[in-house]
Design a protein around this motif. Structure first.
Motif, PDB file in Angstrom:
ATOM      1  N   ARG A  44       0.851  -1.200   0.000  1.00 16.65           N
ATOM      2  CA  ARG A  44       0.000   0.000   0.000  1.00 16.65           C
ATOM      3  C   ARG A  44       0.878   1.239   0.000  1.00 16.65           C
ATOM      4  O   ARG A  44       0.649   2.193   0.740  1.00 16.65           O
ATOM      5  CB  ARG A  44      -0.926  -0.021   1.217  1.00 16.65           C
ATOM      6  N   VAL A  45       1.857   1.229  -0.856  1.00 17.72           N
ATOM      7  CA  VAL A  45       2.914   2.235  -0.834  1.00 17.72           C
ATOM      8  C   VAL A  45       2.378   3.660  -0.926  1.00 17.72           C
ATOM      9  O   VAL A  45       2.833   4.562  -0.215  1.00 17.72           O
ATOM     10  CB  VAL A  45       3.953   1.965  -1.952  1.00 17.72           C
ATOM     11  N   TYR A  46       1.372   3.919  -1.776  1.00 13.11           N
ATOM     12  CA  TYR A  46       0.931   5.296  -1.972  1.00 13.11           C
ATOM     13  C   TYR A  46       0.061   5.813  -0.834  1.00 13.11           C
ATOM     14  O   TYR A  46      -0.164   7.021  -0.714  1.00 13.11           O
ATOM     15  CB  TYR A  46       0.215   5.438  -3.317  1.00 13.11           C
ATOM     16  N   ASP A  47      -0.418   4.929   0.028  1.00 10.93           N
ATOM     17  CA  ASP A  47      -1.124   5.378   1.234  1.00 10.93           C
ATOM     18  C   ASP A  47      -0.150   5.889   2.286  1.00 10.93           C
ATOM     19  O   ASP A  47      -0.525   6.680   3.163  1.00 10.93           O
ATOM     20  CB  ASP A  47      -1.939   4.230   1.842  1.00 10.93           C
ATOM     21  N   ILE A  71       3.372   6.916   1.528  1.00 14.12           N
ATOM     22  CA  ILE A  71       4.621   7.287   0.859  1.00 14.12           C
ATOM     23  C   ILE A  71       5.159   8.645   1.284  1.00 14.12           C
ATOM     24  O   ILE A  71       6.320   8.973   1.043  1.00 14.12           O
ATOM     25  CB  ILE A  71       4.452   7.243  -0.680  1.00 14.12           C
ATOM     26  N   VAL A 108       4.789  14.905  -1.690  1.00 14.86           N
ATOM     27  CA  VAL A 108       4.985  13.729  -2.541  1.00 14.86           C
ATOM     28  C   VAL A 108       5.375  14.116  -3.956  1.00 14.86           C
ATOM     29  O   VAL A 108       6.232  13.479  -4.580  1.00 14.86           O
ATOM     30  CB  VAL A 108       3.720  12.839  -2.536  1.00 14.86           C
ATOM     31  N   ASP A 109       4.760  15.169  -4.498  1.00 13.09           N
ATOM     32  CA  ASP A 109       5.103  15.599  -5.852  1.00 13.09           C
ATOM     33  C   ASP A 109       6.558  16.082  -5.917  1.00 13.09           C
ATOM     34  O   ASP A 109       7.269  15.810  -6.895  1.00 13.09           O
ATOM     35  CB  ASP A 109       4.159  16.716  -6.315  1.00 13.09           C
ATOM     36  N   LYS A 125       8.768  12.974  -5.819  1.00 16.52           N
ATOM     37  CA  LYS A 125       8.779  12.249  -7.094  1.00 16.52           C
ATOM     38  C   LYS A 125       9.711  12.914  -8.097  1.00 16.52           C
ATOM     39  O   LYS A 125      10.517  12.252  -8.761  1.00 16.52           O
ATOM     40  CB  LYS A 125       7.364  12.165  -7.670  1.00 16.52           C
ATOM     41  N   ARG A 169       7.301   7.742   8.105  1.00 13.56           N
ATOM     42  CA  ARG A 169       6.390   7.971   6.982  1.00 13.56           C
ATOM     43  C   ARG A 169       5.145   8.691   7.493  1.00 13.56           C
ATOM     44  O   ARG A 169       4.918   8.810   8.700  1.00 13.56           O
ATOM     45  CB  ARG A 169       5.978   6.645   6.339  1.00 13.56           C
ATOM     46  N   THR A 181      -1.016   9.546   3.383  1.00 10.70           N
ATOM     47  CA  THR A 181      -1.358  10.566   2.390  1.00 10.70           C
ATOM     48  C   THR A 181      -2.857  10.839   2.334  1.00 10.70           C
ATOM     49  O   THR A 181      -3.293  11.761   1.651  1.00 10.70           O
ATOM     50  CB  THR A 181      -0.875  10.118   0.998  1.00 10.70           C
ATOM     51  N   LYS A 230       9.167   1.880  -3.227  1.00  9.93           N
ATOM     52  CA  LYS A 230       9.465   3.019  -4.096  1.00  9.93           C
ATOM     53  C   LYS A 230      10.238   4.129  -3.394  1.00  9.93           C
ATOM     54  O   LYS A 230      10.923   4.903  -4.040  1.00  9.93           O
ATOM     55  CB  LYS A 230       8.161   3.585  -4.678  1.00  9.93           C
ATOM     56  N   ARG A 231      10.122   4.211  -2.056  1.00 10.18           N
ATOM     57  CA  ARG A 231      10.836   5.284  -1.361  1.00 10.18           C
ATOM     58  C   ARG A 231      11.979   4.724  -0.522  1.00 10.18           C
ATOM     59  O   ARG A 231      12.332   5.250   0.529  1.00 10.18           O
ATOM     60  CB  ARG A 231       9.874   6.100  -0.492  1.00 10.18           C
TER      61      ARG A 231
END
Length: 495
Positions: free
Chosen positions: A94-97, A99, A122-123, A126, A373, A376, A437-438
């Protein structure tokens, strides 16, 4: 006299009412969060976390409340996540929850949400990560050219260690020099001589700062950042040293500006400056001076400290386990010999050495609490409601010591990475620098450095401890954001 007594009584009523209000506010906020020890108003869980070893304290709390629980650092709630399955859910499934970068007060007071490593935007992360990874690859990370650079620098380390003439020395200073020169070559385009005063000052500042961050002083700064900024103590050196490092990076940026050729970038700084010039008319660009300075410092701070601390700890483990050291040296003699430098391709033929290095990283447990962390958005996690922007601590130490992943979770044993035939085997629980991813951008670089430097040192020197095996202590000197070894002395006897 009576007026004074009435005023005192009135003031006491106000204070009691304020504490009652804060207590009720805490209860209201806790109602849907995972369970945890009851916090005090303003002070949070200081009673449970003030022993000087926050990692051990959190692991102990886990025994009562399970793999997901809440603690309060001062008035700030933090959800602590333990064990391979739960941490993997945070990092990968659930990386984007999860990140966004969480609050890290010891660094946030310096970086102010800029840079690639400690931004919660986050932007921004990235864009800067994409640029940084691409640029680091351009300057050799993951390529043969960087391997050659590490091999060349490792020979400089050998030369430096020979100057000790077999006397007992603290090894950290030497490993900081070699790690510093490797990452500085990428970031700044050149290396320093090992006696360069500027290099030594920067490396000493990084080492000293990270040690304090991982100590009880760093823990208190993390729990009470606003108050601790005004209280004297060792933690003040963190803030002062970080500003000193920021000034150093700014000076390097200005130096690069004077000699830069836009058509021929030499290093990370040049590449970022060129991108800044291209985007100068874009009001929303992330390529600005603040991000340049913070990205640069974050990358080389991690690049120096990760490698130097790992190597320092690794040699202490070798001294504690001479039988393991002997087997690694036998494999080096068999596969590489004494007449050439090691190569990364040698690792495929050296299963025991590969297993030992993996086990060392697991056992050292360099970043035991992970890096914080944030959620988001509002999320449901394992039956609990986690509101947007709540801090999460993915406890890497509980992954690296998860008995579901490792046969020998609480002891140093290379069999954690060996199969029945003595061949190297991967382990899903091996995530010393996070995952997903992070994860750490420099993980591939660190793997290359650790293998080549460890093998080069053992190829050229016999290691001799100042103390007997029984007196060597592998428990960390400080344990918080990082696990750092107790100081020790070692002699490097040329073969």
């Amino acid at each position: 006299m009576y007026c004074f007594g009435d005023f005192t009584f009135f003031l006491a009523i106000i204070v009691i009412g304020l504490f009652c209000f804060m207590g009720l506010s805490l209860l209201w906020r806790r109602r849907k969060l995972p369970p945890g020890p009851t916090p005090l108003p303003l002070l949070g869980n200081i009673l449970q976390l003030s022993g000087g070893d926050m990692v051990t304290s959190l692991v102990k709390i886990r025994e009562k409340y399970g793999d997901v629980f809440t603690v309060y650092l001062g008035s700030r709630p933090v959800v602590v996540v333990c064990g391979y399955n739960a941490v993997k859910e945070i990092y990968v499934d659930r990386v984007y929850d999860f990140i966004a970068r969480g609050d890290t007060s010891t660094f946030d007071t310096t970086y102010h949400n800029y840079g690639v490593a400690y931004t919660s935007d986050v932007d921004r992360w990235k864009e800067l990560r994409r640029f940084s990874q691409s640029t680091l690859r351009d300057f050799g990370v993951g390529k043969r050219s960087l391997e050659d650079c590490i091999v060349e620098e490792s020979q400089c380390l050998v030369t430096e260690l020979k100057t000790t003439k077999g006397s007992f020395v603290h090894p950290k200073q030497y490993f900081s020099k070699v790690a510093g020169n490797i990452i500085f070559s990428i970031m700044f385009g050149h290396r320093h001589e090992y006696d360069d005063a500027e290099l030594l000052d920067v490396l000493n500042t990084i080492s000293e700062t990270f040690h304090i961050i991982c100590s009880g002083w760093g823990h208190m700064l993390e729990m009470f950042p606003r108050i601790m900024q005004f209280i004297p103590g060792k933690h003040q050196e963190i803030l002062n040293n970080m500003q000193k490092l920021i000034k150093y990076v700014k000076k390097r940026v200005e130096k690069n500006k004077e000699t830069m050729d836009s058509n021929n970038p030499r290093d990370y700084l040049d590449a970022f400056l060129i991108k800044m010039e291209k985007d100068k008319n874009n009001p929303k660009t992330e390529y600005n001076f603040e991000n340049l300075v913070c990205c640069t410092l974050q990358i080389f701070f991690a690049g120096v400290e990760t490698i130097s601390s790992t190597l320092t700890y690794a040699l202490l483990i070798f001294l504690k386990y001479p039988d393991v050291l002997g087997k690694v040296c036998e494999e080096i003699n068999c596969i590489i010999g004494q007449d050439r430098s090691p190569k990364m391709q040698d690792k495929n033929q050296m299963p025991f050495t590969d297993a030992v290095i993996h086990e060392m990283q697991r056992f050292i447990d360099l970043i035991p609490m992970g890096v914080a962390r944030k959620t988001t958005r509002d999320v449901e996690f394992r039956g609990y409601f986690l509101p947007k922007d709540i801090n999460i601590y993915p406890m890497l130490t509980t992954v690296l010591k998860d008995p579901a992943c490792f046969l020998y979770p609480n002891e140093f044993n290379p069999k954690n990475f060996l199969d029945e035939k003595g061949e190297f085997k991967k382990n899903i629980g091996f995530m010393p620098l996070a995952a997903g991813k992070r994860n750490c951008m420099g993980e591939a670089l660190s793997r290359m450095e650790i293998f080549l430097l460890v093998v080069t040192i053992l190829q050229n020197f016999v290691l001799k401890a100042e103390l007997s095996e029984g007196k060597l202590n592998l428990s960390p000197d400080v344990s918080g954001l990082g696990n750092l070894p107790k100081p020790y002395k070692i002699a490097f006897i040329p073969r």
